[in-house]
Design an enzyme around this catalytic site. Structure first.
Site, PDB file in Angstrom:
ATOM      1  N   SER A   1      -5.261 -33.472 -21.957  1.00  0.00           N
ATOM      2  CA  SER A   1      -4.882 -33.620 -23.369  1.00  0.00           C
ATOM      3  C   SER A   1      -4.660 -32.270 -24.053  1.00  0.00           C
ATOM      4  O   SER A   1      -3.654 -32.058 -24.736  1.00  0.00           O
ATOM      5  CB  SER A   1      -5.976 -34.377 -24.117  1.00  0.00           C
ATOM      6  OG  SER A   1      -6.188 -35.624 -23.515  1.00  0.00           O
ATOM      7  N   GLY A   2      -5.597 -31.346 -23.885  1.00  0.00           N
ATOM      8  CA  GLY A   2      -5.503 -30.060 -24.578  1.00  0.00           C
ATOM      9  C   GLY A   2      -4.395 -29.191 -24.018  1.00  0.00           C
ATOM     10  O   GLY A   2      -3.602 -28.611 -24.769  1.00  0.00           O
TER      11      GLY A   2
ATOM     12  N   THR B   1      -8.361 -36.086 -17.731  1.00  0.00           N
ATOM     13  CA  THR B   1      -9.447 -37.072 -17.737  1.00  0.00           C
ATOM     14  C   THR B   1      -9.111 -38.257 -18.624  1.00  0.00           C
ATOM     15  O   THR B   1      -9.272 -39.412 -18.231  1.00  0.00           O
ATOM     16  CB  THR B   1     -10.750 -36.403 -18.226  1.00  0.00           C
ATOM     17  OG1 THR B   1     -11.068 -35.339 -17.333  1.00  0.00           O
ATOM     18  CG2 THR B   1     -11.891 -37.398 -18.262  1.00  0.00           C
ATOM     19  N   CYS B   2      -8.640 -37.992 -19.823  1.00  0.00           N
ATOM     20  CA  CYS B   2      -8.417 -39.078 -20.796  1.00  0.00           C
ATOM     21  C   CYS B   2      -7.502 -40.153 -20.231  1.00  0.00           C
ATOM     22  O   CYS B   2      -7.828 -41.338 -20.249  1.00  0.00           O
ATOM     23  CB  CYS B   2      -7.844 -38.504 -22.087  1.00  0.00           C
ATOM     24  SG  CYS B   2      -7.357 -39.780 -23.246  1.00  0.00           S
TER      25      CYS B   2
ATOM     26  N   GLU C   1     -21.003 -47.348 -22.122  1.00  0.00           N
ATOM     27  CA  GLU C   1     -19.694 -48.013 -22.024  1.00  0.00           C
ATOM     28  C   GLU C   1     -19.568 -48.774 -20.704  1.00  0.00           C
ATOM     29  O   GLU C   1     -19.122 -49.921 -20.673  1.00  0.00           O
ATOM     30  CB  GLU C   1     -18.583 -46.966 -22.179  1.00  0.00           C
ATOM     31  CG  GLU C   1     -18.565 -46.396 -23.591  1.00  0.00           C
ATOM     32  CD  GLU C   1     -17.474 -45.372 -23.864  1.00  0.00           C
ATOM     33  OE1 GLU C   1     -17.221 -45.090 -25.033  1.00  0.00           O
ATOM     34  OE2 GLU C   1     -16.876 -44.849 -22.905  1.00  0.00           O
TER      35      GLU C   1
ATOM     36  N   GLY D   1     -23.956 -37.037 -17.714  1.00  0.00           N
ATOM     37  CA  GLY D   1     -23.314 -35.902 -18.359  1.00  0.00           C
ATOM     38  C   GLY D   1     -22.196 -35.344 -17.506  1.00  0.00           C
ATOM     39  O   GLY D   1     -22.036 -35.696 -16.335  1.00  0.00           O
TER      40      GLY D   1
ATOM     41  N   HIS E   1     -12.090 -58.766 -48.670  1.00  0.00           N
ATOM     42  CA  HIS E   1     -12.923 -59.918 -48.349  1.00  0.00           C
ATOM     43  C   HIS E   1     -12.136 -60.988 -47.616  1.00  0.00           C
ATOM     44  O   HIS E   1     -10.981 -61.207 -47.949  1.00  0.00           O
ATOM     45  CB  HIS E   1     -13.483 -60.487 -49.663  1.00  0.00           C
ATOM     46  CG  HIS E   1     -14.436 -61.613 -49.454  1.00  0.00           C
ATOM     47  ND1 HIS E   1     -15.701 -61.428 -48.952  1.00  0.00           N
ATOM     48  CD2 HIS E   1     -14.297 -62.934 -49.680  1.00  0.00           C
ATOM     49  CE1 HIS E   1     -16.315 -62.588 -48.877  1.00  0.00           C
ATOM     50  NE2 HIS E   1     -15.485 -63.529 -49.309  1.00  0.00           N
TER      51      HIS E   1
HETATM   52  P1  NDP Z   1     -23.689 -37.657 -22.425  1.00  0.00           P
HETATM   53  O1  NDP Z   1     -24.015 -36.241 -22.662  1.00  0.00           O
HETATM   54  O2  NDP Z   1     -23.158 -38.486 -23.510  1.00  0.00           O
HETATM   55  O3  NDP Z   1     -24.964 -38.394 -21.838  1.00  0.00           O
HETATM   56  C1  NDP Z   1     -25.646 -37.914 -20.723  1.00  0.00           C
HETATM   57  C2  NDP Z   1     -26.867 -38.766 -20.526  1.00  0.00           C
HETATM   58  O4  NDP Z   1     -27.501 -38.401 -19.313  1.00  0.00           O
HETATM   59  C3  NDP Z   1     -27.897 -38.576 -21.637  1.00  0.00           C
HETATM   60  O5  NDP Z   1     -28.419 -39.830 -21.951  1.00  0.00           O
HETATM   61  C4  NDP Z   1     -28.915 -37.667 -20.991  1.00  0.00           C
HETATM   62  O6  NDP Z   1     -30.207 -37.876 -21.476  1.00  0.00           O
HETATM   63  C5  NDP Z   1     -28.875 -38.126 -19.554  1.00  0.00           C
HETATM   64  N1  NDP Z   1     -29.295 -37.083 -18.622  1.00  0.00           N
HETATM   65  C6  NDP Z   1     -28.851 -35.815 -18.541  1.00  0.00           C
HETATM   66  N2  NDP Z   1     -29.428 -35.162 -17.515  1.00  0.00           N
HETATM   67  C7  NDP Z   1     -30.282 -36.059 -16.944  1.00  0.00           C
HETATM   68  C8  NDP Z   1     -31.178 -35.991 -15.842  1.00  0.00           C
HETATM   69  N3  NDP Z   1     -31.313 -34.878 -15.130  1.00  0.00           N
HETATM   70  N4  NDP Z   1     -31.897 -37.091 -15.538  1.00  0.00           N
HETATM   71  C9  NDP Z   1     -31.770 -38.215 -16.260  1.00  0.00           C
HETATM   72  N5  NDP Z   1     -30.942 -38.337 -17.312  1.00  0.00           N
HETATM   73  C10 NDP Z   1     -30.201 -37.267 -17.647  1.00  0.00           C
HETATM   74  O7  NDP Z   1     -22.705 -37.617 -21.167  1.00  0.00           O
HETATM   75  P2  NDP Z   1     -21.682 -38.679 -20.589  1.00  0.00           P
HETATM   76  O8  NDP Z   1     -21.590 -38.363 -19.158  1.00  0.00           O
HETATM   77  O9  NDP Z   1     -22.027 -40.051 -21.000  1.00  0.00           O
HETATM   78  O10 NDP Z   1     -20.344 -38.278 -21.320  1.00  0.00           O
HETATM   79  C11 NDP Z   1     -19.889 -36.923 -21.294  1.00  0.00           C
HETATM   80  C12 NDP Z   1     -19.153 -36.609 -22.552  1.00  0.00           C
HETATM   81  O11 NDP Z   1     -17.870 -37.196 -22.493  1.00  0.00           O
HETATM   82  C13 NDP Z   1     -19.774 -37.179 -23.819  1.00  0.00           C
HETATM   83  O12 NDP Z   1     -20.754 -36.347 -24.351  1.00  0.00           O
HETATM   84  C14 NDP Z   1     -18.610 -37.303 -24.726  1.00  0.00           C
HETATM   85  O13 NDP Z   1     -18.425 -36.076 -25.377  1.00  0.00           O
HETATM   86  C15 NDP Z   1     -17.457 -37.585 -23.780  1.00  0.00           C
HETATM   87  N6  NDP Z   1     -17.120 -39.020 -23.773  1.00  0.00           N
HETATM   88  C16 NDP Z   1     -16.648 -39.590 -24.909  1.00  0.00           C
HETATM   89  C17 NDP Z   1     -16.337 -40.926 -24.950  1.00  0.00           C
HETATM   90  C18 NDP Z   1     -15.832 -41.526 -26.214  1.00  0.00           C
HETATM   91  O14 NDP Z   1     -15.349 -40.795 -27.055  1.00  0.00           O
HETATM   92  N7  NDP Z   1     -15.953 -42.840 -26.393  1.00  0.00           N
HETATM   93  C19 NDP Z   1     -16.498 -41.782 -23.766  1.00  0.00           C
HETATM   94  C20 NDP Z   1     -17.029 -41.089 -22.636  1.00  0.00           C
HETATM   95  C21 NDP Z   1     -17.316 -39.770 -22.651  1.00  0.00           C
HETATM   96  P3  NDP Z   1     -30.783 -37.110 -22.748  1.00  0.00           P
HETATM   97  O15 NDP Z   1     -30.189 -37.767 -23.927  1.00  0.00           O
HETATM   98  O16 NDP Z   1     -32.245 -37.312 -22.617  1.00  0.00           O
HETATM   99  O17 NDP Z   1     -30.371 -35.680 -22.580  1.00  0.00           O
END
Ligand code: NDP
Length: 460
Positions: free
Chosen positions: A15-16, A42-43, A183, A263, A437
């Site tokens: 995208s970017g 990715t998107c 999701e 993540g 409404h």
């Molecule tokens: P996120 O950062 O949203 O979530 C990662 C999750 O993994 C958190 O709940 C985190 O827990 C957990 N986690 C991290 N490390 C560990 C570990 N070692 N053991 C156990 N749990 C762990 O990442 P995603 O992969 O879901 O998404 C990546 C990014 O992509 C998002 O942040 C977002 O910016 C983007 N995205 C956006 C979407 C949208 O706009 N609808 C859809 C999908 C992705 P904790 O909270 O405790 O750190």
């Protein structure tokens, strides 16, 4: 001035990168783009777009149930995963093709191979071995799913594989409490897969408002997802029948499949950035300023690889701002404040601005308006699903500083709320807006009673 092959070389056609390349090329600049996988990033290829198709596909099961409440007797509904996959892949190929055409129409050249940086003005294409010079280099390589190192982790899929499963599992354990975990838990559950979500924290969606976090976990459980909190994987064992997740608390979870959504990490490995002195953060993200400039004057970076706000529209705006600044003589820095976001969980979440906790911390006194209710679509047949709408208002100025919604169409609604909040709307101005409404969103402009602190226990 040195003579370069191109005015701009972009690494990464997501995208970017595509937006920056197109805007630069349309200004008359000589632009080339390298992409090692498929154009769209990715998107388009393995993120937002195919994910949204999967959300649409999976929502039908809930809609069929709702339909029964309205007197329909849906004839036997059956989902065919291969049919869906083929249609999804066809549409993704079409969209990727549009990206290619748009780049070509703008006059940018496209190299379908991986590239890395050789020096401040040179990149090398890895398949052909061609070296190309450019006055400016833009890094737009995005991110990649990240998995922790634990025994058997190779047995866990990530979102990348989830888009291409040959067959749907009967059961799945999804690890994580963020965007992707929620999701995909919703998608699998909606498609009839017995779904368990495990998350290490006390509640899902860290960073979102606490009321939202509690509400979404409850609603996901209502839809049939088993949510296990305060628990994480220690190892994964592959068995004859599927997988066993061994959890840190000693428990075991059996499932056909395990998915990690823990993540994503910036995709800078092997790009040669360290060798030319580009500063990277601890997690490998390219460090940039508000104009997306790195510390090397001829190199910029936009999108997830910079790990600012990892959302497609943000990457697009960063890419556009870069191109306007460098090629259209319009110095522009993208404002990362008040960017709305949506989680396409089921039900979905929309949020913009501060959470209650952030506002209390930053602003001191805040007024909270909170409404939890059953939407009329569900009350009609006694369905239990509830929505949540919350406004966070700075007490002194009455400025609305946060809006949080969980419920049908929350992502659509939050887009409009974000405009008003970005403009600095106050609660009295917000309230002057007449309701539409009967809608779910009308609740936004009819909340007059402040939410009292003694009710806070409900959100714990
Ligand atoms: P996120 O950062 O949203 O979530 C990662 C999750 O993994 C958190 O709940 C985190 O827990 C957990 N986690 C991290 N490390 C560990 C570990 N070692 N053991 C156990 N749990 C762990 O990442 P995603 O992969 O879901 O998404 C990546 C990014 O992509 C998002 O942040 C977002 O910016 C983007 N995205 C956006 C979407 C949208 O706009 N609808 C859809 C999908 C992705 P904790 O909270 O405790 O750190």
């Amino acid at each position: 001035m040195a003579d370069y092959d191109y005015d701009l070389f972009v690494i990464g056609a997501g995208s970017g990168g595509v937006r920056a390349a197109r805007v630069a090329a349309m200004s008359g600049a000589r632009v080339a783009v390298a992409e090692e996988y498929r154009v769209g990033g990715t998107c388009v290829i393995r993120g937002c777009v195919p994910k949204k198709f999967m959300v649409y596909a999976s929502e039908f099961s809930h809609q069929f149930q709702t339909a029964e409440g309205y007197g329909w007797s849906p004839s036997e509904a059956r989902f065919d995963w291969p049919t869906f996959l083929a249609a999804k892949d066809k549409e993704i190929a079409r969209l990727s093709g549009i990206y290619v055409t748009n780049l070509q129409n703008a006059g940018a050249e496209l190299a379908h191979e991986r590239a890395h940086v050789v020096d401040a003005h040179t990149v090398e294409l890895e398949k052909s071995g061609r070296r190309i010079t450019a006055q400016r280099i833009l890094i737009a390589t995005g991110g990649r799913p990240w998995k922790p190192e634990l025994p058997g982790v190779e047995h866990a899929i990530t979102s990348e594989e989830a888009f291409h499963l040959e067959t749907l599992p009967k059961s799945i354990v999804v690890a994580g409490g963020g965007f992707i975990a929620l999701e995909f838990a919703g998608i699998f559950n909606g498609l009839g897969v017995q779904t368990t979500l495990v998350h290490r924290g006390p509640n899902v969606l860290r960073g979102f408002d606490d009321h939202v976090r509690a509400h979404i976990a409850e609603e996901m459980e209502r839809r049939g997802i088993r949510v296990i909190l305060g628990c994480q994987h220690e190892s994964i064992e592959k068995t004859a029948n599927g997988h066993v997740s061994h959890m840190a608390d000693g428990s075991k979870l059996e499932s056909d499949l395990v998915m990690f959504a823990l993540g994503r990490a910036p995709y800078t490995a092997g790009l040669g950035l360290e060798s030319v002195g580009v500063k990277l953060s601890e997690n490998g993200a390219v460090v940039v300023d508000e104009y997306s400039r790195t510390n090397v004057p001829s190199i910029w970076a936009v999108g997830d690889v910079t790990d600012r706000i990892n959302l497609t529209p943000v990457a697009i705006r960063e890419g556009h701002a870069f191109a306007d600044t460098e090629f259209n003589n319009k110095p522009t820095s993208f404002d990362h404040e008040l960017v709305a976001s949506a989680v396409f969980s089921q039900p979905p979440v929309g949020a913009v601005g501060m959470t209650e906790a952030e506002a209390r911390h930053a602003l001191g006194k805040v007024d909270i308006y909170l409404s939890r209710f059953r939407p009329m679509k569900y009350t009609f047949f006694g369905g239990g699903e509830r929505c949540l709408i919350k406004l966070v208002v700075e007490a002194e100025t009455q400025k609305v500083v946060g809006c949080h919604i969980v419920g049908p169409d929350a992502p659509e609604i939050i887009q409009m709320a974000a405009i008003a909040i970005k403009m600095g709307v106050t609660k009295p101005q917000w309230d002057q807006t007449c309701a539409v409404h009967p809608t779910l969103a009308e609740e936004l402009v009819t909340m007059r009673e402040k939410y009292l602190p003694q009710e806070l226990g409900a959100a714990a």
